[in-house]
Scaffold this motif. Sequence first.
Motif, PDB file in Angstrom:
ATOM      1  N   PHE A 132      -5.606   1.951 -18.165  1.00 53.64           N
ATOM      2  CA  PHE A 132      -7.009   2.050 -17.482  1.00 53.64           C
ATOM      3  C   PHE A 132      -7.800   3.259 -17.391  1.00 53.64           C
ATOM      4  O   PHE A 132      -7.141   4.149 -16.731  1.00 53.64           O
ATOM      5  N   ALA A 133      -8.974   3.320 -17.900  1.00 56.16           N
ATOM      6  CA  ALA A 133      -9.590   4.381 -17.602  1.00 56.16           C
ATOM      7  C   ALA A 133      -9.863   4.500 -16.216  1.00 56.16           C
ATOM      8  O   ALA A 133     -10.162   5.712 -15.822  1.00 56.16           O
ATOM      9  N   TYR A 134     -10.238   3.511 -15.340  1.00 52.11           N
ATOM     10  CA  TYR A 134     -10.530   3.702 -13.930  1.00 52.11           C
ATOM     11  C   TYR A 134      -9.303   2.988 -13.168  1.00 52.11           C
ATOM     12  O   TYR A 134      -9.052   2.047 -13.641  1.00 52.11           O
ATOM     13  N   GLN A 135      -8.779   3.644 -12.207  1.00 52.45           N
ATOM     14  CA  GLN A 135      -7.641   3.133 -11.604  1.00 52.45           C
ATOM     15  C   GLN A 135      -7.814   3.558 -10.218  1.00 52.45           C
ATOM     16  O   GLN A 135      -8.110   4.407  -9.829  1.00 52.45           O
ATOM     17  N   THR A 136      -6.682   2.588  -9.305  1.00 53.36           N
ATOM     18  CA  THR A 136      -6.677   3.005  -8.009  1.00 53.36           C
ATOM     19  C   THR A 136      -5.709   4.004  -8.009  1.00 53.36           C
ATOM     20  O   THR A 136      -4.768   4.567  -9.001  1.00 53.36           O
ATOM     21  N   ASP A 137      -5.501   4.653  -6.879  1.00 48.34           N
ATOM     22  CA  ASP A 137      -4.541   5.638  -6.174  1.00 48.34           C
ATOM     23  C   ASP A 137      -3.165   5.295  -5.642  1.00 48.34           C
ATOM     24  O   ASP A 137      -3.067   4.183  -5.305  1.00 48.34           O
ATOM     25  N   MET A 138      -2.138   5.845  -6.163  1.00 47.64           N
ATOM     26  CA  MET A 138      -0.808   5.662  -5.752  1.00 47.64           C
ATOM     27  C   MET A 138      -0.712   6.191  -4.259  1.00 47.64           C
ATOM     28  O   MET A 138       0.092   7.301  -4.332  1.00 47.64           O
ATOM     29  N   VAL A 139      -1.217   5.661  -3.562  1.00 50.95           N
ATOM     30  CA  VAL A 139      -1.138   6.144  -2.133  1.00 50.95           C
ATOM     31  C   VAL A 139       0.152   5.897  -1.316  1.00 50.95           C
ATOM     32  O   VAL A 139       0.994   4.927  -1.729  1.00 50.95           O
ATOM     33  N   TRP A 140       0.465   6.827  -0.428  1.00 52.75           N
ATOM     34  CA  TRP A 140       1.834   6.768   0.226  1.00 52.75           C
ATOM     35  C   TRP A 140       2.182   5.661   0.893  1.00 52.75           C
ATOM     36  O   TRP A 140       3.144   5.033   1.004  1.00 52.75           O
ATOM     37  N   TRP A 141       1.187   4.835   1.577  1.00 54.44           N
ATOM     38  CA  TRP A 141       1.258   3.573   2.645  1.00 54.44           C
ATOM     39  C   TRP A 141       1.868   2.604   1.680  1.00 54.44           C
ATOM     40  O   TRP A 141       2.411   1.620   2.011  1.00 54.44           O
ATOM     41  N   VAL A 142       1.708   2.479   0.342  1.00 56.29           N
ATOM     42  CA  VAL A 142       1.990   1.513  -0.408  1.00 56.29           C
ATOM     43  C   VAL A 142       3.727   1.574  -0.368  1.00 56.29           C
ATOM     44  O   VAL A 142       4.190   0.193  -0.256  1.00 56.29           O
ATOM     45  N   PHE A 143       4.180   2.722  -0.660  1.00 58.21           N
ATOM     46  CA  PHE A 143       5.767   2.911  -0.372  1.00 58.21           C
ATOM     47  C   PHE A 143       6.012   2.475   1.092  1.00 58.21           C
ATOM     48  O   PHE A 143       7.126   2.023   1.201  1.00 58.21           O
ATOM     49  N   GLY A 144       5.198   2.913   2.000  1.00 63.16           N
ATOM     50  CA  GLY A 144       5.617   2.772   3.533  1.00 63.16           C
ATOM     51  C   GLY A 144       5.633   1.232   3.783  1.00 63.16           C
ATOM     52  O   GLY A 144       6.343   0.698   4.475  1.00 63.16           O
ATOM     53  N   LEU A 145       4.665   0.489   3.302  1.00 62.34           N
ATOM     54  CA  LEU A 145       4.464  -0.985   3.445  1.00 62.34           C
ATOM     55  C   LEU A 145       5.715  -1.719   2.818  1.00 62.34           C
ATOM     56  O   LEU A 145       6.426  -2.489   3.319  1.00 62.34           O
ATOM     57  N   ALA A 146       6.025  -1.084   1.544  1.00 62.74           N
ATOM     58  CA  ALA A 146       7.402  -1.848   0.903  1.00 62.74           C
ATOM     59  C   ALA A 146       8.647  -1.584   1.927  1.00 62.74           C
ATOM     60  O   ALA A 146       9.443  -2.566   2.093  1.00 62.74           O
ATOM     61  N   ALA A 147       8.533  -0.273   2.372  1.00 60.77           N
ATOM     62  CA  ALA A 147       9.825  -0.158   3.020  1.00 60.77           C
ATOM     63  C   ALA A 147       9.632  -0.980   4.359  1.00 60.77           C
ATOM     64  O   ALA A 147      10.911  -1.526   4.905  1.00 60.77           O
ATOM     65  N   PHE A 148       8.693  -0.912   4.898  1.00 61.33           N
ATOM     66  CA  PHE A 148       8.642  -1.861   6.381  1.00 61.33           C
ATOM     67  C   PHE A 148       8.902  -3.060   6.032  1.00 61.33           C
ATOM     68  O   PHE A 148       9.912  -3.817   6.725  1.00 61.33           O
ATOM     69  N   VAL A 149       8.651  -3.899   4.956  1.00 66.60           N
ATOM     70  CA  VAL A 149       8.586  -5.218   4.628  1.00 66.60           C
ATOM     71  C   VAL A 149      10.178  -5.571   4.431  1.00 66.60           C
ATOM     72  O   VAL A 149      10.939  -6.231   4.761  1.00 66.60           O
ATOM     73  N   THR A 150      10.678  -4.425   3.458  1.00 65.25           N
ATOM     74  CA  THR A 150      12.325  -4.647   3.201  1.00 65.25           C
ATOM     75  C   THR A 150      13.016  -4.432   4.323  1.00 65.25           C
ATOM     76  O   THR A 150      13.971  -5.223   4.858  1.00 65.25           O
ATOM     77  N   VAL A 151      12.838  -3.447   5.037  1.00 68.96           N
ATOM     78  CA  VAL A 151      13.750  -2.987   6.334  1.00 68.96           C
ATOM     79  C   VAL A 151      13.607  -4.059   7.264  1.00 68.96           C
ATOM     80  O   VAL A 151      14.606  -4.691   7.937  1.00 68.96           O
ATOM     81  N   SER A 152      12.434  -4.693   7.424  1.00 67.72           N
ATOM     82  CA  SER A 152      12.378  -5.594   8.506  1.00 67.72           C
ATOM     83  C   SER A 152      12.966  -6.953   8.088  1.00 67.72           C
ATOM     84  O   SER A 152      13.715  -7.645   9.004  1.00 67.72           O
ATOM     85  N   ILE A 153      12.757  -7.490   7.059  1.00 71.14           N
ATOM     86  CA  ILE A 153      13.592  -8.727   6.653  1.00 71.14           C
ATOM     87  C   ILE A 153      14.997  -8.471   6.427  1.00 71.14           C
ATOM     88  O   ILE A 153      15.774  -9.480   6.922  1.00 71.14           O
ATOM     89  N   ALA A 154      15.442  -7.379   5.933  1.00 80.14           N
ATOM     90  CA  ALA A 154      16.892  -6.984   5.918  1.00 80.14           C
ATOM     91  C   ALA A 154      17.510  -7.019   7.386  1.00 80.14           C
ATOM     92  O   ALA A 154      18.573  -7.561   7.426  1.00 80.14           O
ATOM     93  N   THR A 155      16.759  -6.329   8.204  1.00 79.67           N
ATOM     94  CA  THR A 155      17.245  -6.252   9.795  1.00 79.67           C
ATOM     95  C   THR A 155      17.199  -7.587  10.409  1.00 79.67           C
ATOM     96  O   THR A 155      18.166  -7.950  10.879  1.00 79.67           O
TER      97      THR A 155
END
Length: 789
Positions: free
Chosen positions: A743-766
Amino acid sequence: MFTNYLKIAWRNIIRNKSFSAINILGLAAGLACSLLIMLWVQDERGVDAFHTNGDRLYQVYERSTFDGKTEGMYNTQGLLAQELKNVIPEVEYASGLESNGTATFEAGDRIGKMTGSFAGEDFFSMFTYPLLEGTAQTALNTPEAVAISRKMAEQFFGSAAKAVGQPIRFENKLNLTVTAVFDNLPVNSTHQFDFVRSWKAFVQENVWVHNWSNTSPATYVQLRAGADAAKVSTKIKDFIYRYKGKQPEMVVELDLQPFRERYLHSAFENGTISGGRIEYVRMLSVVAVFILLIACINFMNLATARSAKRAKEVGVRKVVGAQRSALIGQFVGEALMLTFFAVLVSLFVVVCILPAFSQLTGKQLSLPVGQPFFWLALTGLMIVTGFVAGSYPAVFLSSLKPARVLKGSLKFGQGPAIFRKSLVVLQFTLTIVLLIGMIVMYRQMDYFRSRNLGYDRENLLYIPLEGNLLQQFDLFREEAGRLPGILSVSRMRNSPTVIGHHSNGIEWPGKPDGVAVSFADAVVGYDFVKTLNLQVKAGRDFSRAYGADSSGFLVNESAVKKMGLADPIGQPVTWGNRKGSIIGVLKDFHFNSMHQAIEPLIVRLDENFKWGTVLVRTAAGKTQEALTGLEKLSKTINPKFPFTYQFSDLEYNRLYKSEAVVSKLAGVFAFLAIFISCLGLFGLAMFTAEQRTKEIGVRKVMGASVPDIIRLLSKDFLKPVVIAMLIGFPLAWYTMYRWLQGFAYQTDMVWWVFGLAAFVTVSIATLTVSMQSLRAALTNPVKSLKAES
């Protein structure tokens, strides 16, 4: 022996109902997901694969090198098809194809709108669109000829047989004759039309086709049997220079692409075909493998968690003479039996959700139960899944030493434990990659929807400019402007969502010699800027107060930058045979997909253009009121044409239909992967709890509380998840970074995307582990100690 193994396998499944149900559920979920993706992929790969001469059909494309860059496109010259057939001996048939858009037909008292195209005389000889009436040789051999679909024939004449030879009124201005009726086109055809008009009519109506510098239609050829496509490509490389002079500032070459590849491989990179929808096919194929692998790993962990229950059985069998190969066969057989049940469950699930899945993907999918290949593929998938899922438990259990097993409680070393945890790491690594991919895709789609395009696509309507609206557009605009809810009315040759026409014949003072610049070009009416809510950065819009504006031009910021003009207002510009000057500079706005960067744009005024789109700006909250008034007005001025319209935002969203579908599928499959992975984590927790039963009992006798036991059992399970994050985050970042580059115009790869993925994964695993840990912590310590005594 085999019958005995089956009986034992069945008894174990019945005896351990919960364990078997979880295993079957996990495998069924993975198999159902794989089946759905397989059906989607098969449908994608089946597009345009039905043509009898498909291996000899090719589309001609153009590769242009100018202004220091090379671009590819499918737009070709209007007379190219016939000339290729006349000059190149290997070309048996050739046809141009150009959209005729949506047109209004009238036969007797029946009026309706149909979508169609122009095509050459050879069209029905090349492509397998079966003719119900008429012949391929005569279907399109005169300017007045029109071939129509079975659906159109039945709508206007009652049947296909009654339609041939009948007159039919086109756009209330031409009388055409039905020369052929073709069967309704299949959904897996990229060509979709209700009627086809003769190419001779196209040439008559578009005099620009005689200029070999102009391009628009698609060109298709069918090579003779035995012809070498590579040699033909070499022959046609410089073909157009037979008809136009060479320009050092622009080099144009022709090439061939197999037609059956066109649908999946349609993206260009540096003038070469590179990627397209095939990227999504590959992506979802990998997702299918990932999820099936996650399900198999889940099976392994669950089977291992129950290994202590089967250990004495293995020991006894070995003592009485059972060979290891026989034990492996037994356990793999049990895995195959469970997989068989999982296949049955998955088929039931697929049948239930296939209608919803078809609606989600915009396809008409069905299980090909009548095709032997489907059952062979399903059987192969079952066998492979069963062997992969049952391999490790079979090898592991068959390796147990009978002396150790029969002496007392079974204890496992570090090796198997590390392997099992590694499997969990792999599961969650794949899950995290899918989850982050889903979030990034969703953000990119939201970016498309929310980005300021430079014009306001909300409350903007497109109405086809047809019939009496062409001659009485001024009256329509004046009357529409008085209707409640309407703020502004204008017109345009195409639509602001997709401006595809280009010109390289733009000249201006100071243009470097030997440089060709391609401009996107648009033809508009008065109030164009006002209706779109565009921003004028310098100068002014076209105005009725200035009679000379018919020779004036608007350009965008990108055009000013490309032209190198410090003060563009008043600068002379020549567009083909039109000479004028720049009267206004528009702030850059998006007029194509965000896959492409904003191009230089030049706009001219012409209120007498013979086709186009009416642009209507409505007041917020009054769109329905405005539509009611517009429909009444249209019926008064244009009674022979049904009133139709299109919302700007809906047309814009169609540009990203593929991305939207893949984004939704990624979300569904990501959460399915989490579900299956947590089943595997549950299995590992179950295994650990069984191995530490006595320890838990002793700790409770010594005063350990339930929360203490839960923390004790849970802390080790977060380690594989954390390791999976450390591996999955870089993989996900690289994968999605590569995807966003399209894409010539694209969203940013912001840190909270990884934080959200970590939170969801850890929460469900726990949560998953805590449920099993709580169950173990609440067990009576007396029972725990007796169980190990």
